[in-house]
Design a protein around this motif. Structure first.
Motif, PDB file in Angstrom:
ATOM      1  N   GLN A   1       1.071  -1.492  -0.377  1.00 49.17           N
ATOM      2  CA  GLN A   1       0.093   0.147  -0.075  1.00 49.17           C
ATOM      3  C   GLN A   1       0.818   1.501   0.075  1.00 49.17           C
ATOM      4  OE1 GLN A   1      -2.756  -0.040   3.103  1.00 49.17           O
ATOM      5  NE2 GLN A   1      -3.575  -2.163   2.400  1.00 49.17           N
ATOM      6  N   ASN A   2       1.886   0.772   0.141  1.00 51.87           N
ATOM      7  CA  ASN A   2       2.875   2.440   0.630  1.00 51.87           C
ATOM      8  C   ASN A   2       3.723   2.871  -0.478  1.00 51.87           C
ATOM      9  OD1 ASN A   2       2.248   2.668   3.088  1.00 51.87           O
ATOM     10  ND2 ASN A   2       3.587   1.397   4.124  1.00 51.87           N
ATOM     11  N   LEU A   3       3.852   1.560  -1.342  1.00 54.09           N
ATOM     12  CA  LEU A   3       4.114   1.448  -2.352  1.00 54.09           C
ATOM     13  C   LEU A   3       3.358   1.806  -3.536  1.00 54.09           C
ATOM     14  CD1 LEU A   3       6.393  -1.924  -2.433  1.00 54.09           C
ATOM     15  CD2 LEU A   3       7.267   0.848  -2.507  1.00 54.09           C
ATOM     16  N   ARG A   4       2.543   1.743  -3.502  1.00 53.15           N
ATOM     17  CA  ARG A   4       1.397   2.645  -3.951  1.00 53.15           C
ATOM     18  C   ARG A   4       0.683   3.373  -4.251  1.00 53.15           C
ATOM     19  NH1 ARG A   4      -2.177  -0.931  -3.252  1.00 53.15           N
ATOM     20  NH2 ARG A   4      -1.604  -3.349  -4.345  1.00 53.15           N
ATOM     21  N   THR A   5       1.229   4.061  -2.733  1.00 56.43           N
ATOM     22  CA  THR A   5       0.666   5.148  -2.490  1.00 56.43           C
ATOM     23  C   THR A   5       1.935   6.166  -3.247  1.00 56.43           C
ATOM     24  OG1 THR A   5      -0.681   4.988  -0.306  1.00 56.43           O
ATOM     25  CG2 THR A   5       0.000   7.150  -0.845  1.00 56.43           C
ATOM     26  N   ASP A   6       3.483   6.150  -2.599  1.00 55.15           N
ATOM     27  CA  ASP A   6       4.018   6.907  -3.169  1.00 55.15           C
ATOM     28  C   ASP A   6       4.208   7.164  -4.505  1.00 55.15           C
ATOM     29  OD1 ASP A   6       6.374   7.998  -2.028  1.00 55.15           O
ATOM     30  OD2 ASP A   6       7.727   6.317  -3.737  1.00 55.15           O
ATOM     31  N   SER A   7       4.041   5.693  -5.314  1.00 49.25           N
ATOM     32  CA  SER A   7       3.454   5.724  -6.997  1.00 49.25           C
ATOM     33  C   SER A   7       2.664   6.539  -6.988  1.00 49.25           C
ATOM     34  CB  SER A   7       3.703   4.153  -7.608  1.00 49.25           C
ATOM     35  OG  SER A   7       3.636   3.918  -9.272  1.00 49.25           O
ATOM     36  N   ARG A   8       2.070   7.220  -6.991  1.00 44.71           N
ATOM     37  CA  ARG A   8       1.312   7.979  -7.003  1.00 44.71           C
ATOM     38  C   ARG A   8       1.543   8.995  -7.165  1.00 44.71           C
ATOM     39  NH1 ARG A   8      -4.107   4.471  -4.835  1.00 44.71           N
ATOM     40  NH2 ARG A   8      -4.452   2.744  -6.537  1.00 44.71           N
ATOM     41  N   ILE A   9       1.748   9.502  -5.821  1.00 44.86           N
ATOM     42  CA  ILE A   9       2.562  10.663  -5.096  1.00 44.86           C
ATOM     43  C   ILE A   9       3.129  11.005  -6.702  1.00 44.86           C
ATOM     44  CG2 ILE A   9       3.275  12.342  -3.955  1.00 44.86           C
ATOM     45  CD1 ILE A   9       1.765  10.324  -2.002  1.00 44.86           C
ATOM     46  N   ALA A  10       4.175  10.138  -6.531  1.00 44.86           N
ATOM     47  CA  ALA A  10       5.391  10.464  -7.712  1.00 44.86           C
ATOM     48  C   ALA A  10       4.368  10.824  -9.043  1.00 44.86           C
ATOM     49  CB  ALA A  10       6.208   9.702  -8.241  1.00 44.86           C
TER      50      ALA A  10
ATOM     51  N   ALA B   1       1.596  11.942 -10.177  1.00 41.88           N
ATOM     52  CA  ALA B   1       0.843  13.667 -10.216  1.00 41.88           C
ATOM     53  C   ALA B   1       1.775  14.900  -9.775  1.00 41.88           C
ATOM     54  CB  ALA B   1       0.265  13.942  -8.690  1.00 41.88           C
ATOM     55  N   LYS B   2       3.351  14.705  -9.226  1.00 43.72           N
ATOM     56  CA  LYS B   2       4.099  15.451  -9.407  1.00 43.72           C
ATOM     57  C   LYS B   2       4.447  15.615 -10.785  1.00 43.72           C
ATOM     58  CE  LYS B   2       5.367  15.304  -3.987  1.00 43.72           C
ATOM     59  NZ  LYS B   2       7.065  15.088  -3.742  1.00 43.72           N
ATOM     60  N   SER B   3       4.685  14.150 -11.101  1.00 38.72           N
ATOM     61  CA  SER B   3       5.679  14.606 -12.426  1.00 38.72           C
ATOM     62  C   SER B   3       4.319  14.928 -13.488  1.00 38.72           C
ATOM     63  CB  SER B   3       5.695  13.501 -13.311  1.00 38.72           C
ATOM     64  OG  SER B   3       6.178  13.024 -14.543  1.00 38.72           O
ATOM     65  N   ARG B   4       2.862  14.587 -13.239  1.00 36.88           N
ATOM     66  CA  ARG B   4       2.119  15.867 -14.450  1.00 36.88           C
ATOM     67  C   ARG B   4       1.832  17.258 -13.648  1.00 36.88           C
ATOM     68  NH1 ARG B   4      -1.096  11.258 -12.656  1.00 36.88           N
ATOM     69  NH2 ARG B   4      -2.032  11.983 -11.353  1.00 36.88           N
ATOM     70  N   VAL B   5       2.833  17.830 -12.791  1.00 36.10           N
ATOM     71  CA  VAL B   5       2.629  18.943 -12.654  1.00 36.10           C
ATOM     72  C   VAL B   5       3.380  19.950 -13.326  1.00 36.10           C
ATOM     73  CG1 VAL B   5       2.992  21.260  -9.978  1.00 36.10           C
ATOM     74  CG2 VAL B   5       0.777  18.619 -10.145  1.00 36.10           C
ATOM     75  N   ILE B   6       4.962  18.953 -13.135  1.00 38.36           N
ATOM     76  CA  ILE B   6       5.888  19.746 -13.375  1.00 38.36           C
ATOM     77  C   ILE B   6       5.506  19.302 -14.893  1.00 38.36           C
ATOM     78  CG2 ILE B   6       8.275  19.163 -13.982  1.00 38.36           C
ATOM     79  CD1 ILE B   6       8.631  18.111 -10.961  1.00 38.36           C
ATOM     80  N   GLU B   7       4.914  19.071 -16.157  1.00 40.35           N
ATOM     81  CA  GLU B   7       5.439  18.823 -17.380  1.00 40.35           C
ATOM     82  C   GLU B   7       3.539  19.611 -17.311  1.00 40.35           C
ATOM     83  OE1 GLU B   7       3.730  14.691 -18.959  1.00 40.35           O
ATOM     84  OE2 GLU B   7       4.795  14.354 -17.367  1.00 40.35           O
ATOM     85  N   ASN B   8       2.300  19.803 -16.784  1.00 37.93           N
ATOM     86  CA  ASN B   8       1.807  21.113 -17.114  1.00 37.93           C
ATOM     87  C   ASN B   8       2.605  22.327 -16.844  1.00 37.93           C
ATOM     88  OD1 ASN B   8       0.059  18.948 -17.094  1.00 37.93           O
ATOM     89  ND2 ASN B   8      -0.859  19.245 -15.581  1.00 37.93           N
ATOM     90  N   SER B   9       3.243  22.507 -15.985  1.00 38.15           N
ATOM     91  CA  SER B   9       4.112  23.707 -15.181  1.00 38.15           C
ATOM     92  C   SER B   9       5.275  24.036 -16.747  1.00 38.15           C
ATOM     93  CB  SER B   9       4.745  23.957 -14.017  1.00 38.15           C
ATOM     94  OG  SER B   9       3.841  23.330 -13.430  1.00 38.15           O
ATOM     95  N   SER B  10       6.224  23.638 -17.262  1.00 40.28           N
ATOM     96  CA  SER B  10       6.614  23.732 -18.835  1.00 40.28           C
ATOM     97  C   SER B  10       6.215  24.074 -19.516  1.00 40.28           C
ATOM     98  CB  SER B  10       7.876  22.519 -18.952  1.00 40.28           C
ATOM     99  OG  SER B  10       6.803  21.129 -18.613  1.00 40.28           O
ATOM    100  N   LYS B  11       4.420  23.193 -20.272  1.00 44.31           N
ATOM    101  CA  LYS B  11       3.897  23.775 -21.241  1.00 44.31           C
ATOM    102  C   LYS B  11       3.026  24.595 -20.763  1.00 44.31           C
ATOM    103  CE  LYS B  11       2.984  18.650 -22.284  1.00 44.31           C
ATOM    104  NZ  LYS B  11       1.889  17.921 -22.025  1.00 44.31           N
ATOM    105  N   ARG B  12       3.382  25.110 -20.320  1.00 43.21           N
ATOM    106  CA  ARG B  12       2.572  26.657 -19.747  1.00 43.21           C
ATOM    107  C   ARG B  12       3.797  27.275 -20.193  1.00 43.21           C
ATOM    108  NH1 ARG B  12      -0.812  26.540 -14.052  1.00 43.21           N
ATOM    109  NH2 ARG B  12      -0.125  24.006 -14.535  1.00 43.21           N
ATOM    110  N   GLY B  13       4.629  27.014 -20.092  1.00 41.63           N
ATOM    111  CA  GLY B  13       5.817  28.296 -20.293  1.00 41.63           C
ATOM    112  C   GLY B  13       6.501  28.827 -19.000  1.00 41.63           C
ATOM    113  N   MET B  14       6.528  27.938 -17.927  1.00 35.41           N
ATOM    114  CA  MET B  14       7.404  27.951 -16.647  1.00 35.41           C
ATOM    115  C   MET B  14       8.972  27.769 -16.677  1.00 35.41           C
ATOM    116  SD  MET B  14       4.607  27.713 -14.202  1.00 35.41           S
ATOM    117  CE  MET B  14       5.817  27.794 -12.723  1.00 35.41           C
ATOM    118  N   GLY B  15       9.251  27.222 -18.043  1.00 34.88           N
ATOM    119  CA  GLY B  15      10.515  26.596 -17.963  1.00 34.88           C
ATOM    120  C   GLY B  15      11.320  26.759 -17.651  1.00 34.88           C
ATOM    121  N   SER B  16      12.256  27.857 -18.468  1.00 39.12           N
ATOM    122  CA  SER B  16      13.298  28.604 -17.537  1.00 39.12           C
ATOM    123  C   SER B  16      13.769  29.094 -16.024  1.00 39.12           C
ATOM    124  CB  SER B  16      13.856  29.833 -18.671  1.00 39.12           C
ATOM    125  OG  SER B  16      13.405  30.849 -18.715  1.00 39.12           O
TER     126      SER B  16
END
Length: 125
Positions: free
Chosen positions: A71-80, A82-97
Motif C-alpha cells: 500500500q505504501n509503495l502504491r501511494t508513493d507511486s501515485r504521488i510521484a 501526480a508530481k510528474s504531471r504538475v511539472i509537465e503541465n507547468s513547463s507546457k505553460r511556459g514556466m520552463g526557464s
C-alpha cells in the motif's frame, strides 16, 4: 521508493508503535542489532527468513507487513506520478526557464509594488 526502503520504514514504524528498542527486537529476532538497524534504514535487503523472524519478534503477520508495504509503495507511486504531471503541465505553460521544477513555481517572476506618494498611508519626511 525501493522495496527495501518501504519494508524498513514499515518495520521501524511497527517497532516504534510498540515502544520497543532495536536491541529488544534484535534479541527476540535473533539478529544483530546493527543488521536490524540497516534493514530498518533500507540499507540492507531482508531475506524471507530474516523478515519472518523480525515479524515474529514484533508479533506481526508477515502478510500484513507485506500488505502495508504494498500500500505504501502504491501511494508513493501515485504521488510521484501526480508530481510528474504538475511539472509537465507547468513547463507546457511556459514556466520552463525560471521555474523551480520540484514545486512548479516560477522563480524568475518579480512583483514590484509602488512605494511613497502612491500610498496614502505613507509619510513623507
Amino acid at each position: 521508493m525501493l522495496l527495501r526502503d518501504a519494508l524498513g520504514e514499515t518495520l521501524r514504524d511497527a517497532r516504534n508503535s510498540q515502544n520497543r528498542t532495536l536491541r529488544d527486537v534484535s534479541t527476540a529476532a535473533n539478529v544483530s542489532l546493527g543488521y536490524l538497524s540497516e534493514v530498518e534504514r533500507g540499507r540492507k535487503e531482508a531475506s524471507s527468513e530474516l523478515l519472518a523472524s523480525i515479524c515474529d519478534a514484533l508479533d506481526l503477520q508477515m502478510s500484513d507487513v507485506l500488505d502495508t508495504v504494498s500500500q505504501n509503495l502504491r501511494t508513493d507511486s501515485r504521488i510521484a506520478a501526480a508530481k510528474s504531471r504538475v511539472i509537465e503541465n507547468s513547463s507546457k505553460r511556459g514556466m520552463g526557464s525560471g521555474a523551480d521544477h520540484r514545486s512548479g513555481i516560477e522563480t524568475s517572476l518579480r512583483i514590484v509594488l509602488p512605494y511613497g506618494a502612491g500610498r496614502p498611508e505613507a509619510s513623507v519626511a
